[in-house]
Design an enzyme around this catalytic site. Structure first.
Site, PDB file in Angstrom:
ATOM      1  N   CYS A  12       0.872  -1.176   0.000  1.00 48.03           N
ATOM      2  CA  CYS A  12       0.000   0.000   0.000  1.00 48.03           C
ATOM      3  C   CYS A  12       0.910   1.227   0.000  1.00 48.03           C
ATOM      4  O   CYS A  12       2.130   1.126   0.210  1.00 48.03           O
ATOM      5  CB  CYS A  12      -0.898   0.009   1.242  1.00 48.03           C
ATOM      6  SG  CYS A  12       0.024   0.156   2.771  1.00 48.03           S
ATOM      7  N   HIS A  81       2.938   2.215  11.126  1.00 49.60           N
ATOM      8  CA  HIS A  81       1.780   2.337  12.018  1.00 49.60           C
ATOM      9  C   HIS A  81       1.928   3.468  13.035  1.00 49.60           C
ATOM     10  O   HIS A  81       1.012   3.721  13.818  1.00 49.60           O
ATOM     11  CB  HIS A  81       1.587   1.044  12.827  1.00 49.60           C
ATOM     12  CG  HIS A  81       0.934  -0.047  12.057  1.00 49.60           C
ATOM     13  ND1 HIS A  81      -0.163   0.168  11.276  1.00 49.60           N
ATOM     14  CD2 HIS A  81       1.197  -1.368  11.979  1.00 49.60           C
ATOM     15  CE1 HIS A  81      -0.524  -0.981  10.732  1.00 49.60           C
ATOM     16  NE2 HIS A  81       0.275  -1.927  11.130  1.00 49.60           N
ATOM     17  N   GLU A 133      -1.285   0.906  15.881  1.00 51.48           N
ATOM     18  CA  GLU A 133      -1.710   2.179  15.265  1.00 51.48           C
ATOM     19  C   GLU A 133      -2.612   2.953  16.228  1.00 51.48           C
ATOM     20  O   GLU A 133      -2.443   4.167  16.426  1.00 51.48           O
ATOM     21  CB  GLU A 133      -2.472   1.867  13.968  1.00 51.48           C
ATOM     22  CG  GLU A 133      -3.158   3.072  13.375  1.00 51.48           C
ATOM     23  CD  GLU A 133      -4.235   2.705  12.352  1.00 51.48           C
ATOM     24  OE1 GLU A 133      -3.983   1.852  11.489  1.00 51.48           O
ATOM     25  OE2 GLU A 133      -5.334   3.281  12.436  1.00 51.48           O
ATOM     26  N   CYS A 198      -8.640   4.487   5.539  1.00 49.40           N
ATOM     27  CA  CYS A 198      -7.749   4.271   4.403  1.00 49.40           C
ATOM     28  C   CYS A 198      -8.369   3.164   3.556  1.00 49.40           C
ATOM     29  O   CYS A 198      -8.702   2.100   4.064  1.00 49.40           O
ATOM     30  CB  CYS A 198      -6.385   3.852   4.928  1.00 49.40           C
ATOM     31  SG  CYS A 198      -5.497   2.837   3.779  1.00 49.40           S
ATOM     32  N   ASN A 228      -3.600  -7.782   7.964  1.00 51.02           N
ATOM     33  CA  ASN A 228      -4.382  -7.593   6.733  1.00 51.02           C
ATOM     34  C   ASN A 228      -4.203  -8.777   5.786  1.00 51.02           C
ATOM     35  O   ASN A 228      -5.110  -9.118   5.039  1.00 51.02           O
ATOM     36  CB  ASN A 228      -4.084  -6.225   6.092  1.00 51.02           C
ATOM     37  CG  ASN A 228      -2.789  -6.193   5.322  1.00 51.02           C
ATOM     38  OD1 ASN A 228      -2.735  -6.637   4.200  1.00 51.02           O
ATOM     39  ND2 ASN A 228      -1.722  -5.688   5.933  1.00 51.02           N
TER      40      ASN A 228
HETATM   41 FE1  F3S Z   1      -1.216   1.292   4.315  1.00 51.70          FE
HETATM   42 FE2  F3S Z   1      -1.374   3.609   5.531  1.00 51.70          FE
HETATM   43 FE3  F3S Z   1      -3.514   2.395   4.751  1.00 51.70          FE
HETATM   44  S1  F3S Z   1       0.066   1.974   6.011  1.00 51.70           S
HETATM   45  S2  F3S Z   1      -3.044   0.233   4.919  1.00 51.70           S
HETATM   46  S3  F3S Z   1      -1.947   3.211   3.396  1.00 51.70           S
HETATM   47  S4  F3S Z   1      -3.220   3.442   6.695  1.00 51.70           S
END
Ligand code: F3S
Length: 289
Positions: A12, A81, A133, A198, A228
């Site tokens: 990501c 995080h 986080e 996000c 995740n």
């Molecule tokens: Fe990645 Fe930031 Fe979202 S680390 S999962 S883009 S909150």
């Protein structure tokens, strides 16, 4: 046999930025000691790669107990995080160079919390209080009430007439967020709710869901500690029982592929492209045999 990638998978934006920052520092600051605070991102390959470059892991506990040997001018990279305020304070006291690789979604929530507190609002935070986080974000507040989910908030008996800023964890499910928004709107007349979710994990989950229904077998690639990645596995497994979680090429069993025509692959938000390619290559090796 065909190998099909999920429409969205792998690094990501926040993880990519954290890794790129670390690599840039390694190139630029050859003469300084560089540390990453905890696991920079939740993938063992990424961490191993950075360690080989000389970027060592510095545990939060060590800093909190003052058992580190940090010296002025050392570099400490804060993980994607983020971390708790006390650690930022400790690091500043030690005059180390802090490079904050906390994802901008995380820092955005943190900044809003502080801003709103300064304007006199208390905070209602919805998220997993054990998640790093969340621990990091709420440590910046002085008047934070945290709830794991909407039901906890409903049962809490918190004063509904208070002035609240309502914030959530970045990865909160969008449907849950809408339910929270509606509940707050109808029950807390003086609350302001912020949508800081996000989309990265959500789009990966949707893509994995679609893929799982279109192939005979799914490989979910990711770190053992990556929540995740685990979530992608759970979603895919629920749709396609032939779903396997793999960390590296060696985890792949050759006997998984008998009678399989289409293999789908997906990867967690902290899984590097190099590992995905290695696994695809191994897969093609198996397939070609
Ligand atoms: Fe990645 Fe930031 Fe979202 S680390 S999962 S883009 S909150």
């Amino acid at each position: 046999m065909e190998v099909i990638r999920a429409g969205k998978m792998g690094f990501c934006f926040g993880v990519r930025e954290a890794v790129e920052l670390s690599e840039a520092l390694y190139i630029k600051e050859k003469n300084k000691r560089i540390f990453m605070l905890g696991m920079l991102v939740h993938n063992e390959h990424v961490i191993e790669d950075l360690r080989k470059k000389g970027i060592e892991i510095l545990e939060e506990e060590t800093v909190l107990k003052n058992e580190d040997d940090l010296a002025e001018g050392d570099i400490v990279i804060i993980r994607a995080h983020g971390t708790i305020k006390k650690i930022y304070d400790r690091l500043s006291e030690k005059k180390v160079e802090i490079h904050d690789a906390a994802c901008s979604f995380v820092t955005g929530i943190r900044n809003t919390l502080v801003e709103m507190e300064n304007k006199g609002y208390d905070t209602i935070f919805i998220g997993d209080k054990e998640h790093p986080e969340v621990k990091g974000i709420i440590s910046f507040g002085k008047r934070v009430s945290i709830f794991g989910n909407l039901n906890e908030l409903k049962d809490s008996g918190i004063d509904r007439n208070g002035r609240y800023a309502v914030l959530t964890q970045t990865t909160l499910n969008k449907n849950n967020f809408e339910k929270i928004r509606e509940y707050i709107y109808n029950n807390f007349p003086n609350a302001e709710i912020f949508n800081k979710i996000c989309g990265a994990t959500f789009v990966r989950q949707k893509a994995a869901e679609k893929l799982a229904g279109e192939v005979d077998l799914v490989l979910v690639i990711g770190g053992k500690k990556s929540s995740n990645t685990r979530k992608l596995y759970d979603i895919s497994k629920g749709i396609n029982p032939k779903t396997y979680l793999v960390h590296e090429p060696e985890d792949i069993g050759a006997d998984w592929f008998a009678g399989i025509k289409k293999v789908g692959i997906t990867a967690g938000a902290s899984t590097p492209e190099e590992i995905i390619i290695k696994i695809e290559n191994k897969l093609r090796g198996i397939i070609d045999v």
